[in-house]
Each structure stands twice: as C-alpha cells, then as structure tokens.
Design an enzyme around this catalytic site. Structure first.
Site, PDB file in Angstrom:
ATOM      1  N   LYS A  42       5.441   1.949  -3.186  1.00  0.00           N
ATOM      2  CA  LYS A  42       5.296   3.030  -3.741  1.00  0.00           C
ATOM      3  C   LYS A  42       5.638   2.999  -5.159  1.00  0.00           C
ATOM      4  O   LYS A  42       6.192   2.150  -5.646  1.00  0.00           O
ATOM      5  CB  LYS A  42       6.457   3.876  -3.281  1.00  0.00           C
ATOM      6  CG  LYS A  42       6.075   5.497  -3.211  1.00  0.00           C
ATOM      7  CD  LYS A  42       5.198   6.027  -2.016  1.00  0.00           C
ATOM      8  CE  LYS A  42       4.809   7.570  -2.580  1.00  0.00           C
ATOM      9  NZ  LYS A  42       4.177   8.055  -1.189  1.00  0.00           N
ATOM     10  N   ASP A  68      -0.259  10.902  -4.661  1.00  0.00           N
ATOM     11  CA  ASP A  68       0.872  11.347  -3.845  1.00  0.00           C
ATOM     12  C   ASP A  68       1.245  12.635  -4.894  1.00  0.00           C
ATOM     13  O   ASP A  68       0.335  13.037  -5.548  1.00  0.00           O
ATOM     14  CB  ASP A  68       2.127  10.493  -4.147  1.00  0.00           C
ATOM     15  CG  ASP A  68       3.388  11.020  -3.117  1.00  0.00           C
ATOM     16  OD1 ASP A  68       3.248  10.853  -1.718  1.00  0.00           O
ATOM     17  OD2 ASP A  68       4.412  11.586  -3.738  1.00  0.00           O
ATOM     18  N   LYS A 118       0.932  -1.048  -0.034  1.00  0.00           N
ATOM     19  CA  LYS A 118      -0.018   0.021  -0.007  1.00  0.00           C
ATOM     20  C   LYS A 118       1.018   1.078  -0.041  1.00  0.00           C
ATOM     21  O   LYS A 118       1.817   1.236   0.985  1.00  0.00           O
ATOM     22  CB  LYS A 118      -1.020   0.008   1.382  1.00  0.00           C
ATOM     23  CG  LYS A 118      -1.778   1.048   1.478  1.00  0.00           C
ATOM     24  CD  LYS A 118      -3.302   0.688   0.907  1.00  0.00           C
ATOM     25  CE  LYS A 118      -3.942   2.122   0.529  1.00  0.00           C
ATOM     26  NZ  LYS A 118      -3.862   2.843  -0.878  1.00  0.00           N
ATOM     27  N   THR A 140      -4.294  13.655   5.180  1.00  0.00           N
ATOM     28  CA  THR A 140      -2.803  13.729   5.535  1.00  0.00           C
ATOM     29  C   THR A 140      -2.831  15.083   6.256  1.00  0.00           C
ATOM     30  O   THR A 140      -1.956  15.077   7.383  1.00  0.00           O
ATOM     31  CB  THR A 140      -2.029  13.633   4.387  1.00  0.00           C
ATOM     32  OG1 THR A 140      -2.219  12.634   3.723  1.00  0.00           O
ATOM     33  CG2 THR A 140      -0.402  13.596   4.719  1.00  0.00           C
ATOM     34  N   GLN A 181       7.304   3.819   3.799  1.00  0.00           N
ATOM     35  CA  GLN A 181       5.826   3.487   3.935  1.00  0.00           C
ATOM     36  C   GLN A 181       5.734   2.311   4.717  1.00  0.00           C
ATOM     37  O   GLN A 181       4.524   2.209   5.341  1.00  0.00           O
ATOM     38  CB  GLN A 181       5.348   3.330   2.470  1.00  0.00           C
ATOM     39  CG  GLN A 181       3.807   3.133   2.342  1.00  0.00           C
ATOM     40  CD  GLN A 181       3.528   4.699   2.154  1.00  0.00           C
ATOM     41  OE1 GLN A 181       3.893   5.521   1.448  1.00  0.00           O
ATOM     42  NE2 GLN A 181       2.276   4.792   2.823  1.00  0.00           N
TER      43      GLN A 181
END
Ligand code: NDP
Length: 464
Positions: free
Chosen positions: A137, A177, A101, A220, A122
């Site tokens: 990622k 991202d 993930k 976030t 991550q």
C-alpha cells in the site's frame, strides 16, 4: 515442511500477546496498525495450537514486519509558482504469494501507521482472492481536493519520479484508493512510461483504451454487494426491497449503490467528510447519475444533493456529536464505504437498535474493534472488509492477467469472474470459520483463510 516445537513453549494466547506487545513497542504512535494486527492475531489462537510450525518459524513476527518501507520527498510547483513539499510512501509488506499489490491513497490524513495497517490488511485480502498477489500500500499526505488538474498532474509526476525506481509489473503493482481515481492513475502511468520507456501493466485501474479492464471501476462496490447477497443466501434471503445505508460518495459508494439498485434494494444515504445525506424517497438511477457527475466531474460536495432533491436532508458533520448520524437511520443493511473507523461502538449499537441485520464493509477497517465485537456478539451477518471489499483488488488481478496476455475481456466475462471470486471468498470464509470452531464468524474465517495460504508459502520459501 514442519519444524519441531521446542519444549516449554507458552500457550498460543500468551504468544499472541507477546507478539502484539512487540508490534506496539516497535511501531509507536501507529494505532491503526496495532488495531489491524490485533484483529488478525486474535483470530489465530486455534490455528497456532493446531500448527506449532508457524510459531517455530516465527511467522507472526515476520508477517507483521514489512519487507520494505519507502518514504520519500515529493516536491512540486503549485499554480502560483510556489514550491510545495509532500511526503510519499510505499509499504511493500509481503511478497510470499506474488508481487506486492495494493492501492495508493492521497489524503491529508495519510501517515506511516495508516499505510501499514492498509498494507497489512491487503496481504490477507489478496490471499483470499485466489489470485497470486502479495500485499502493499502507498500514497501521500497530498490533498487533491481544491487542486487544479495541472497541480494534480505535477504532483503525480513528482511522486512517480521516485516511486518508479521501486515498482514494476513483476515487482509491485499499485492501484487507486481514496483520492486516487482514473485521473491520477493516468498521470502516474504517463510519467512511469516516460521515465522507463516501457508500456507495461505497472499500475491497475488504467483507462480502457490504454490497458485498463472493463468493470475495474465498478469492482469494489459490485463485489461488496455480491458478498452481501452471499451472506443473505445462507439465511435464504435476498437484497430485494432491503433499505440500505451507504456511507461515502466516492468510487466504492457509487458502485455499491448501482449494484444495490440492480438487485432491487433501496439505498437511502450518502456522505462525505462534510456531512450526511438522508434521502427517504430512496436513491434511484437518475440521482446516482447526478452524484457521479457531481463527484467525478464537477468534484463538488455532497451537501448539494439536498439542494437538488428537495425531500433529502443534509446533516453537517458535527465533531461534538458522540455518534455518526448516518448509522442512526432505520435500515436493514449497512455498507460503510468511506474510511477507517467510521463505525464506533455507539454507532454499531445504533445500527442494531434500528433493526440492521447485515453489515458489508466496502471501506477498509471501517469498524473499530469494539464495534466489530458488537456485531459478532449480536450474530448479525457481518462481512469484514478484507473479504467483502476484495473484489477491487481481485479485478486488478484480472487486469494484470489481461495485460500479460495483451488481451481485453468483455464486460460480461470480467463481471462473471468477479462474481465467481466473491462467491468463492464467501465460501472460503464461511467454511473456515466453521472448521475453526466459530461458525458464522466471517472475521475469523477471513483472517484464518487469508493467513494460511501466506504462512504456508512463507514456510516453503525458507527464512527470507
Ligand atoms: P474515494 O476517494 O473515491 O471516496 C472516498 C469517500 O469517502 C469520499 O466520499 C470521501 O469524502 C469520504 N471520506 C474519505 N475520508 C473521509 C473521512 N476521513 N471522513 C469522512 N469521509 C471521508 O475513495 P474510494 O471510494 O476508492 O475508497 C473508499 C474506501 O474504500 C476506503 O476505505 C478505501 O480504502 C476502500 N477501498 C477502495 C477500493 C477501491 O478499489 N477504490 C478497494 C478496496 C477498498 P471527501 O470527499 O469529503 O473526502
């Protein structure tokens, strides 16, 4: 399960140096990956002394080696009918505690080393969230800036045509991202569905009416501010009235500013790659709404803020400067929310000189190792990225849960769960730092807390 330590083994410090040297030799020209690995390994000395079984099972050697690295060609037609070729990546770093993930980044600076650093971070971040997610990622050196919606769509469709072979709701679940927001996730999801004939939770950050979660866009930034509030609580303090520096002007920055305003703080800066905005009057809700329209709809540059709001000053990026002017503005708190290594040693010193008492990292690895040391030595409240910005992926985890149940939770429910997760992450980091002899050092707390869960799962699962 425990494994006997062979006799005559080196000290944990020597062992760490040895692993680090091997990582550097095996992954040349990937300085960001080396930096991320060094920061984690530096925190693990005492852990390795107390747990020789990690060393015998070669957990460090295994955890620094991605389970799988995919690199592929992404050909697409631009609006003039010319062929463009980009490079696509997915790093499947570790699946010990759940499916891979982590986000996708579209930015011209993207390369293998940057994505390996992000995937490595991550793994520990996802472990801290308390949810069952492994680490990954991916992304591309494609630059969405200046491209038409149709060009972005054609690129996303080509990218997903290859990526779709490797991902799935129980295998690998990418998200956004830098450069990958709601628009890109939509195009990627549409192509996956078309290729696989499956409507499934293969991506997070989806639109609300096709499987997305409320609060995911906010998560976030909101989570980072919740984490900052927890840090301040340990000093019996709050964000009320605090002057705050926020860098970037994208997703994380916008919702950091929104939550700061809700909690009575006074954010005073923005930035993008062209320069810095300083608004001494403070950013209010109307100015925030204007920036959201500028960045998310018009896709303009932050310098326009100073044309619109006359008291604000724009400082263009000057590569000859030995510091970043955003970190030389007097403030109580800093929320770096743009990109990696945006705070160097000199910037950290400038922040302290101007009275900054708290740094909460919304961006991934925004502080260099030297800057981190400056913060730790000064013993200010320092929330490292893998803890402070974990709210994004945590809420992606909540999106996955809702998709599996085919349910949608209310805004209040998701926000409440996010808030509780951030409180739990802070508590874990705070208590782990204390348990391993460095009270208040949340870098150690986050690295050790994240590591233990993954390392123990790796021990349980044998040599895979
Ligand atoms: P966005 O693309 O929405 O915004 C990124 C912002 O940072 C933009 O203002 C961009 O300016 C600026 N920026 C990017 N690269 C540079 C650079 N090299 N120099 C100066 N400014 C730069 O991305 P996000 O807000 O999603 O991500 C920001 C950070 O937060 C990243 O480090 C990301 O990894 C991290 N993060 C994001 C999460 C999420 O859920 N989105 C989750 C956890 C961490 P410009 O437009 O000029 O490029």
């Amino acid at each position: 399960m425990s494994v006997m330590t062979p006799p005559g083994i080196k000290s944990s410090g020597d062992y760490i140096e040895e692993v680090l040297a091997t990582v550097k030799a095996k992954n040349p020209a990937e300085p960001e990956f080396h930096q991320a690995v060094q920061e984690v390994l530096d925190s693990l000395r005492l852990v390795l002394q107390r747990h020789p079984e990690y060393r015998s099972a070669k957990i460090l050697e295994r955890i620094t080696e991605p389970e799988r690295v995919l690199m592929f060609r992404v050909p697409w037609f631009d609006d003039r009918g010319e062929i463009q070729v980009n490079r696509g990546f997915r790093i499947e770093m570790n699946s010990a505690i759940g499916p891979y993930k982590g986000g996708l980044r579209f930015h011209p600076s993207v390369n293998l080393g940057i994505l390996k650093f992000l995937a490595f971070e991550q793994v520990f971040k996802n472990s801290l969230t308390t949810l069952p997610m492994g680490g990954g990622k991916g992304g591309s050196d494609f630059d969405p800036k200046g491209k038409s919606d149709n060009e972005v769509m054609r690129f996303c469709q080509s990218f997903m045509t290859e990526l779709s072979r490797h991902i799935g709701p129980d295998t690998d679940v990418p998200a956004g991202d830098i450069g990958v927001g709601g628009r890109e996730i939509g195009f990627l999801f549409g192509q996956y569905k078309r290729l696989r004939n499956e409507f499934t939770g293969v991506l997070t950050g989806k639109g609300l009416n096709w499987g997305g979660s409320l609060i995911r866009p906010e998560a976030t930034g909101y989570g980072c501010v919740y984490f900052a509030a927890e840090m301040l609580k340990t000093k019996k303090d709050t964000l009320e009235g605090k002057l705050c520096l926020v860098s970037g002007s994208g997703n994380v920055s916008q919702y950091t500013v929104e939550k700061l305003l809700q909690l009575g703080a006074k954010p005073i800066t923005w930035s993008d790659s062209d320069g810095v905005i300083f608004d001494p009057e403070g950013i209010d809700r109307e100015k925030l709404a204007w920036v959201m329209e500028l960045k998310n709809v018009r896709r303009g540059r932050i310098r326009e803020y100073a044309d619109k709001f006359k008291k604000a000053v724009f400082m263009p990026t000057d590569i000859k400067l030995d510091h970043n002017p955003i970190w030389n503005i007097k403030a109580d708190c800093a929320f770096p929310s743009a990109t990696q290594n945006e705070i160097k040693k000199r910037d950290a010193e400038n922040l302290l000189k101007n009275g900054c008492k708290l740094v909460a990292e919304g961006a991934n690895m925004p502080s260099t190792l030297e800057a981190t040391k400056v913060f730790l030595d000064a013993k200010i409240l320092y929330g490292p990225a893998k803890a402070a910005n974990a709210g994004g992926v945590a809420t992606s985890g909540l999106e996955m849960s809702q998709n599996s149940q085919r349910l949608s939770w209310s805004r209040e429910e998701v926000d409440d769960r996010l808030h509780k997760i951030m409180i739990a992450i802070h508590k874990n980091c705070f208590e782990t730092a204390e348990k391993y002899g460095t009270p208040g050092n949340l870098v150690n707390g986050a690295n050790i807390g994240g590591f233990l869960k993954v390392a123990n799962a790796m021990l349980d699962q044998g040599l895979v």
